[in-house]
Design a protein around this motif. Sequence first.
Motif, PDB file in Angstrom:
ATOM      1  N   ASP A   1      32.533   0.568  34.703  1.00  0.00           N
ATOM      2  CA  ASP A   1      31.390   0.131  34.874  1.00  0.00           C
ATOM      3  C   ASP A   1      30.755  -1.516  35.815  1.00  0.00           C
ATOM      4  N   PHE A   2      31.624  -2.290  34.410  1.00  0.00           N
ATOM      5  CA  PHE A   2      31.638  -3.683  35.019  1.00  0.00           C
ATOM      6  C   PHE A   2      31.646  -3.931  36.309  1.00  0.00           C
ATOM      7  N   TYR A   3      33.452  -3.601  36.336  1.00  0.00           N
ATOM      8  CA  TYR A   3      34.248  -4.133  37.495  1.00  0.00           C
ATOM      9  C   TYR A   3      33.409  -3.292  38.740  1.00  0.00           C
ATOM     10  N   TYR A   4      33.224  -2.532  38.940  1.00  0.00           N
ATOM     11  CA  TYR A   4      32.564  -1.491  40.588  1.00  0.00           C
ATOM     12  C   TYR A   4      31.628  -1.922  40.377  1.00  0.00           C
ATOM     13  N   SER A   5      30.177  -1.878  39.238  1.00  0.00           N
ATOM     14  CA  SER A   5      29.080  -2.530  39.747  1.00  0.00           C
ATOM     15  C   SER A   5      28.441  -3.900  39.215  1.00  0.00           C
ATOM     16  N   ARG A   6      29.278  -4.850  38.522  1.00  0.00           N
ATOM     17  CA  ARG A   6      29.226  -5.703  38.598  1.00  0.00           C
ATOM     18  C   ARG A   6      29.800  -6.634  38.907  1.00  0.00           C
TER      19      ARG A   6
END
Length: 532
Positions: free
Chosen positions: A461-466
Motif C-alpha cells: 500500500d505504501f508503494y502504490y498509494s504513496r
Amino acid sequence: MKHLNSCPSLPKMIRPSVSTPSTSMTTRMIFLSFSSISLQSPSSYQACLLVTTGYIPNQSMAKVDLSYRMPLKAREIVEAFLSRGGERIYLVGGFLRDLLLGRESHDIDLLYMGNPLEILENMDRPFFPLDVPRGIYRMMWGEYQVDVAAPKASFLEEDLRERDFTVNAMAYSLAGKELLDPWGGMEDLEARRLRAVTPWAFREDPLRVLRAFRISLQLSFTPTQDTLELATRVAPLLSQVAKERIKEEFSLILAHPHSVEVFKAMARRGVLGVLFPEVEEGKGILQGKWLGTDLRGHLLGTLYSLERILPYLRDFFPLHSSSIKDLLVEEVEGGYSRLKVLKLAAFLHDIGKPSTMVRRGNDLTFWGHDREGGERVRTLGERLGLGTRASGLLAILVSHHMWLHLLARQEEVTPRAKGRFFRRLGRDGGAVILLSLADALASSGEVGFYLLLPLAKEMMDFYYSRFLVDRRLQRPLLSGHEVMEILSLKPGPQVGEVLKALVEAQSEGRVTNLEEAREFLLGLKVRGQMQR
C-alpha cells in the motif's frame, strides 16, 4: 545411418477404432473418424527397416480431415504453405499433437520434404534461419510462429523415428489429408502416455530429458518407466547442451502455473543435481524450520508456496492486485518475465546457506547467506543462459529476500524504513515481498504466512498509494549541483550522502518543500554531520 530408399513403400492402413474409459472425448472423436482396412504384406517393409534402422514402425495411416479443427487463422497459414509445398508439405510436431488433443497452439511446425527455401522465398513474408545446417527456418505470421524444417532423412518414417516422443512423431499430409502414425503416437495420446520413440532418443539430444518432464506436466501425461529410466541415465549429458537451449526450455517450464512439479519430478529421478548442484548441497541440512524439511526440501517448498500464493493476489492485496500482476508479466529479457525470474529466485533463494553455515552449540546459523546467495545465483544464471538483466534481477531478489523478515521484527516500520526499501529496490520491491511471503509459508506454514501478511500489505500500500504518487519519497527536491552550491562542496561521494539524507527526511515528512530542503542542508552543516 542408411537411407531407406530401397525399402518397399509403406503399406497404407487406417488404425481401427480404439477407445478406453480414460480416453478424452476429443481424442475419441478422432479415433472414431477412422475406418479399418487390411494391412497388405508388411513383412518385406518391416524386414528392410529392421535391417537398416533396428526399429520397426507401427505402419499406421489414417484418412482424416483435420483442417476443420484448426482456428481460421491457422488454417489460412497452413493453406498458404500447402499451395506452395503441395504433396511434400506435412504438419508435424507439437502443433499436430495439440490439434489432435483439442489444445490451442500458436506454434505451427511444418516439415517440407525438400529445401524449405523453395517455398519460403515465395511466401512474400520475412523469415529467418534457426539452424541453417539442419535446414530449420522461422516465419512470424501475426500471433503465430511458423517453423519450417527440412527432413533429417529422405524417408518420412525415418525422419519421424528421429523425434523425441511418439506423440510428437506423427505427420499429417496437408495435400492427402492423411495422418501418418508409424510409431503408435495416437495410441499413446489416447492412453495419455509419454513414450520415447527409440532407446537412443535422449542420447541424440539430451535436452529431451528436460522436455520429457515439461511435456508430462503440460499435457498431464504419464511417462513410461522405460522412458524415465532412459532420461535418468542420459541426464549427466545435459551439461553438454548449449545454455541458450537450456534457457528456452526453462522458460517453457516456468510458464506453467505448477512448474514446481517439474522440479520435484527431476529431484525424485536424480536429474535436479545435474543442473543445480548448489541445490543438492542442501540435502540433509536441517534448518530448524517449523516444517522440518532439509534445505533442498525448503527450496522446493518455497517455489510450491509461491505458486500457491499467486492465484490469490486479489484476496491478499485487493487494492493493488492488478498493478502487481502487470508488474509480474513485464518482460525482463527475451522470453523471461519478472514472474519467471521470481520463481527461479524462490527455488534458489537460500543456496548461500551451505557455504555460510556455522554451528553454535545446538543451533545452526547462516549469517550473510542472502548476500552469498545473491553472488551465487548471478553465476548460476549465466550458466543457465540468462542474460545480464535476468541474472541481475535474480541476484537482487535473492540477496534482499530477508529484508521484509527483518523489518517484521521491529516494533514499528517507519515511513523512512519503507522509503529506503523501495528506493533501493524500486519496481522489484513487490517481487521481494512476494518471495518473503512464500519463504514464510514454506518455513512456518500458514501461521508464519499470516503473521507476515499484514506488513506485506502495508508495504504494498505504501508503494502504490504513496511512493509512486509523492515525488518527495523517490527523488531529492534539490539536485547535486544545488547541494554543492549551498554547502560549498566539491563533486564526490559526500554529495550523494547528503542527497540520501535529504530523501529520507522527505519520506519522514520533515522536509516538504524547497525552502525546507535548503534549511535541512544548512542544519547538517551546522551540526557537523557532513564530516565523515
